[in-house]
Scaffold this active site. Structure first.
Site, PDB file in Angstrom:
ATOM      1  CD  GLU A  73      -5.191 -18.008 -13.725  1.00 45.46           C
ATOM      2  OE1 GLU A  73      -4.430 -17.180 -13.192  1.00 45.46           O
ATOM      3  OE2 GLU A  73      -6.334 -18.249 -13.278  1.00 45.46           O
ATOM      4  CB  CYS A  84      -6.514  -8.810 -16.149  1.00 44.88           C
ATOM      5  SG  CYS A  84      -6.539 -10.596 -15.851  1.00 44.88           S
ATOM      6  CG  ASP A 125      -0.863 -17.527 -11.459  1.00 42.93           C
ATOM      7  OD1 ASP A 125       0.210 -17.504 -10.835  1.00 42.93           O
ATOM      8  OD2 ASP A 125      -1.964 -17.531 -10.905  1.00 42.93           O
ATOM      9  CG  HIS A 175      -2.185  -0.789   0.980  1.00 43.70           C
ATOM     10  ND1 HIS A 175      -2.903  -1.371   1.992  1.00 43.70           N
ATOM     11  CD2 HIS A 175      -2.855  -1.089  -0.161  1.00 43.70           C
ATOM     12  CE1 HIS A 175      -3.960  -1.989   1.490  1.00 43.70           C
ATOM     13  NE2 HIS A 175      -3.945  -1.834   0.183  1.00 43.70           N
TER      14      HIS A 175
END
Length: 757
Positions: free
Chosen positions: A606, A677, A630, A360
């Site tokens: 993936e 993505c 992945d 974060h």
């Protein structure tokens, strides 16, 4: 000999400094082999020299460092051949050279073993003996084994900048970490430490649990108020989506996995501080053991929140931090709340011993537009305060007290970069369209709460990946259907009129839920994603029902199935989605395709097996989405969290690029929409390669949107087929990168992959 080996390794590892470690090693190797001399040379690749770092047995006539040029002598020969050399009489070998400053004429036998770390020669270990004889195979194996052990020691010392003591050339102290936010900055180091540390809490018991529970609840209330103040303080300093970080902190305060667990532990007879330490450290360990980079970084948030509660339990008042102007924040673990406490105008970069680009703090740094380098495991921050640092957020480099010439060069680059960043921001409202008219849709990857409407500001086409795992992982039980409806409805409403692709629960195996324990020898190839949810239709159906209920009155829900490996899995998942659809329509008495719309269903590509089964599932689904993270891991058989092989994880590997190209061509033949993505879509080089392959829908984290839009708007799609031809013909990821960087430079876009404009 095994006992000698263990003793030497233990002695070296326990040595308080690097120089003593080397002296210990040469002395004990000499004694263990009962030989006459042992010497260690370290490689100075900048000067192309081997430098004598430690010796026991050689007589040295000079006080200056002994150096041997690369390519000269038996030392260089062993390094070049990358194997041990064993000579009964080394002086008779053609490669042998005499070093005037060293008296070694009395030695005949020589065994030289290279010290290699990750395919790079870091030095050479040499043992010598008066007698002319070949060292035995056992002796050779002994030295080779110790050389392998020494490799890690030298690599660690090199990373910490400890090798300069053996060199007499101008030296620049450099530390290498993970580039977490792009940019360069020069400033004074400002070191911040936590007000309270859980690691320093001594476990203590109590006979007044009710009192300790009240103390804990009071500390939580004060922490909650503190978070509200920090969030309000940052409201006009960072992008709106970054403020959702504080909502995640509030969600953790509310979660049963924290509050209820702490109170339960207190009621078992532990003081509040001890109970907090036990629960938080257990949660941190759970998160740190996960494979998903984004979710694993939540360990830092849990630790930070726990230490904030602890500071209130210890009644420690918040410090008023006086920061130097234009300083660089340095901490063991930089957190988002730490950034929020400091004056925004004074922080120009951040450096952390722990963390990655998914933390974060890194997300906030990118939102603030400041460079960041994290994961500097070898950096000792205790003596950095007040020193001048250069932070290179592109390469992950941090320079300590650099020469004026280096500082001047980086300042010029920083000025150029600022001008480029201002240009990029000005193009935010423009479409992502190439100079020759090819339009690209940019979407968001999100995993935080999205209670604020920042869609119009970012100018994106909806959400390409919404991770639904986080609410499942932050509780001590499965979230109810009602709880999920509220969460999903928030997201769908904020992006009303644009598609929102929600990935079904992607946990299991490497990302176990705390209340569904599992143990697997190889979780990366185990019970995860759709495999787990199909085995638990009770979990899957409740989640799908929640998504559908949240979508009533909105026609923007898309459902994405992760970890698909076979057509049977798709058939079963689609059947259950249809079942849930009719159940919800009947329960809510919704008009089909008027109030409750049939959601589009997609499959995540993936697992490599899916590439060869697209035709089998194309008629069952509406779209495909490639998860490059992945896919790369499975294509290359690399666990990117394993430091020994992480260097092999590279989406620019030609095999991965060929797979991406094959997917694009096959989806064009099948006339199925396709998106990406994974992280590759948000990289400048990755974006143009995907565009060259025919991808027209790219989903990425918010901080990459403006950069990728600018790049797309400044290239011509017609120029990309030649670049694609070159990279698909490349032999290595390095060759691919060279060609991609050259293409970006030629297009005037080099400032997106390096410092400067």
């Amino acid at each position: 000999m095994l006992r000698d080996l263990q003793r030497i390794v233990e002695a070296v590892n326990q040595a308080p400094d690097f120089e003593l470690a080397l002296r210990t090693m040469v002395r004990q190797i000499k004694a263990a082999l009962d030989t006459d001399s042992c010497t260690v040379y370290v490689a100075d690749h900048d000067q192309q020299m081997f430098v004598m770092a430690a010796t026991d047995g050689l007589e040295i006539r000079s006080e200056t460092p002994i150096k041997i040029a690369f390519g000269e002598g038996v030392i260089s020969l062993a390094a070049r051949r990358e194997e041990p050399l064993n000579f009964a009489d080394a002086s008779s070998h053609p490669a042998f050279i005499h070093i005037p400053e060293v008296i070694e004429s009395q030695y005949k036998a020589m065994l030289a073993a290279p010290v290699i770390h990750r395919r790079r020669v870091l030095g050479v270990v040499v043992v010598q003996q008066h007698e002319a004889r070949a060292f035995t195979s056992d002796e050779e194996a002994f030295v080779v084994t110790l050389a392998a052990q020494l490799a890690a020691v030298i690599a660690h010392a090199e990373a910490k900048g400890l090798l300069h003591q053996f060199k007499q050339s101008p030296w620049l102290e450099t530390f290498k970490g993970h580039p977490a936010a792009p940019g360069v900055a020069i400033g004074e180091a400002y070191v911040v430490t936590p007000l309270a540390r859980l690691s320093e809490v001594t476990p203590k018991r109590t006979d007044m649990p009710e009192h300790e529970v009240r103390r804990f609840r009071s500390a939580v209330a004060r922490t909650r108020q503190e978070l509200n103040e920090l969030s309000e303080r940052m409201k006009h300093q960072v992008a709106e989506e970054s403020l959702a970080i504080f909502e995640v902190y509030h969600a953790m305060l509310d979660s049963a996995s924290l509050g209820q667990e702490v109170e339960q532990t207190i009621n078992e007879g532990w003081r509040a501080q001890t109970a907090l330490k036990k629960v938080v450290e257990q949660l941190v360990e759970q998160f740190e053991n996960l494979d998903d980079d984004y979710i694993r970084e939540r360990a830092s948030d849990v630790r930070d929140l726990g230490q904030r509660i602890l500071s209130h339990l210890q009644d420690r008042s918040r410090r008023h931090l006086e920061t130097p102007a234009k300083c660089i924040l340095v901490a063991d673990d930089v957190t988002a709340t730490m950034l929020a406490e400091l004056p925004h105008s004074d922080i120009i970069a951040m450096v952390g011993v722990r963390g990655s680009g998914n933390s974060h703090a890194a997300i906030m740094a990118r939102s603030m537009g400041i460079p960041a380098v994290l994961g500097l495991a070898d950096l000792d921050i205790s003596e950095l305060g007040g020193q001048t640092l250069i932070v290179d957020g592109y390469n992950g480099d941090v320079f300590v007290n650099p020469p004026l010439q280096v500082e001047h060069e980086y300042q010029l680059l920083a000025d150029e970069e600022l001008a480029l960043r201002q240009k990029v921001m000005q193009g935010r409202h423009l479409p992502a369209e190439t100079t020759d008219g090819v339009r690209v849709q940019l979407q968001l990857n999100v995993g935080l709460n999205t209670e604020r409407d920042w869609l119009s500001e970012l100018n994106v086409h909806g959400v390409g990946l919404y991770r639904t795992e986080i609410p499942f992982m932050m509780q001590e039980r499965l979230p109810t259907e009602h709880e999920q409806v509220a969460l999903y409805g928030q997201v769908l409403e904020q992006f009303r009129g644009a598609p929102v692709v929600m990935r079904t629960l992607d946990v299991g195996g490497d990302k176990p839920l705390p209340y569904l324990p599992m143990s697997e020898e190889n979780p990366f190839l185990g019970w995860r994603g759709i495999r787990m949810t199909l085995d638990h239709p009770d979990i899957f159906l409740v989640q799908i029902r929640a998504m559908l209920r949240a979508s009533v009155g909105r026609n923007n829900l898309r459902i994405l199935l992760p970890m698909i490996t076979s057509a049977d899995e798709v058939d079963e998942a689609v059947r259950m989605i249809h079942q849930a659809y009719h159940e919800v329509a009947e329960e809510l008495e919704c008009s089909v395709d008027e109030q409750l719309y049939q959601p589009q269903i997609g499959v995540m590509i993936e697992v490599p097996a899916m590439i060869y089964q697209l035709h089998l599932v194309a008629d069952k689904v509406d779209f495909f989405s490639v998860g490059t993270n992945d896919l790369t891991q499975y294509m290359l058989a690399v666990d990117r969290n394993n430091s020994r092989v992480a260097d092999l994880y590279d989406t620019y590997h030609p095999a991965v690029l060929h797979a991406l190209q094959q997917i694009a061509l096959r989806c064009q033949e099948l006339n199925k929409p396709l998106s990406v993505c994974g992280e590759f879509a948000g990289e400048p080089g990755g974006a143009i390669l995907l565009l060259a392959m025919g991808y027209r829908n790219l989903s990425m984290n918010s901080y990459n949107i403006d950069r990728i839009r600018w790049i797309i708007r400044h290239i011509a799609a017609a120029d990309l087929p030649e670049l694609l031809r070159q990279v698909l013909a490349a032999r290595s990821p390095q060759q691919v990168r060279q060609r991609v960087i050259l293409a970006l430079e030629n297009a005037g876009l080099g400032g997106f992959v390096r410092a400067g404009a």
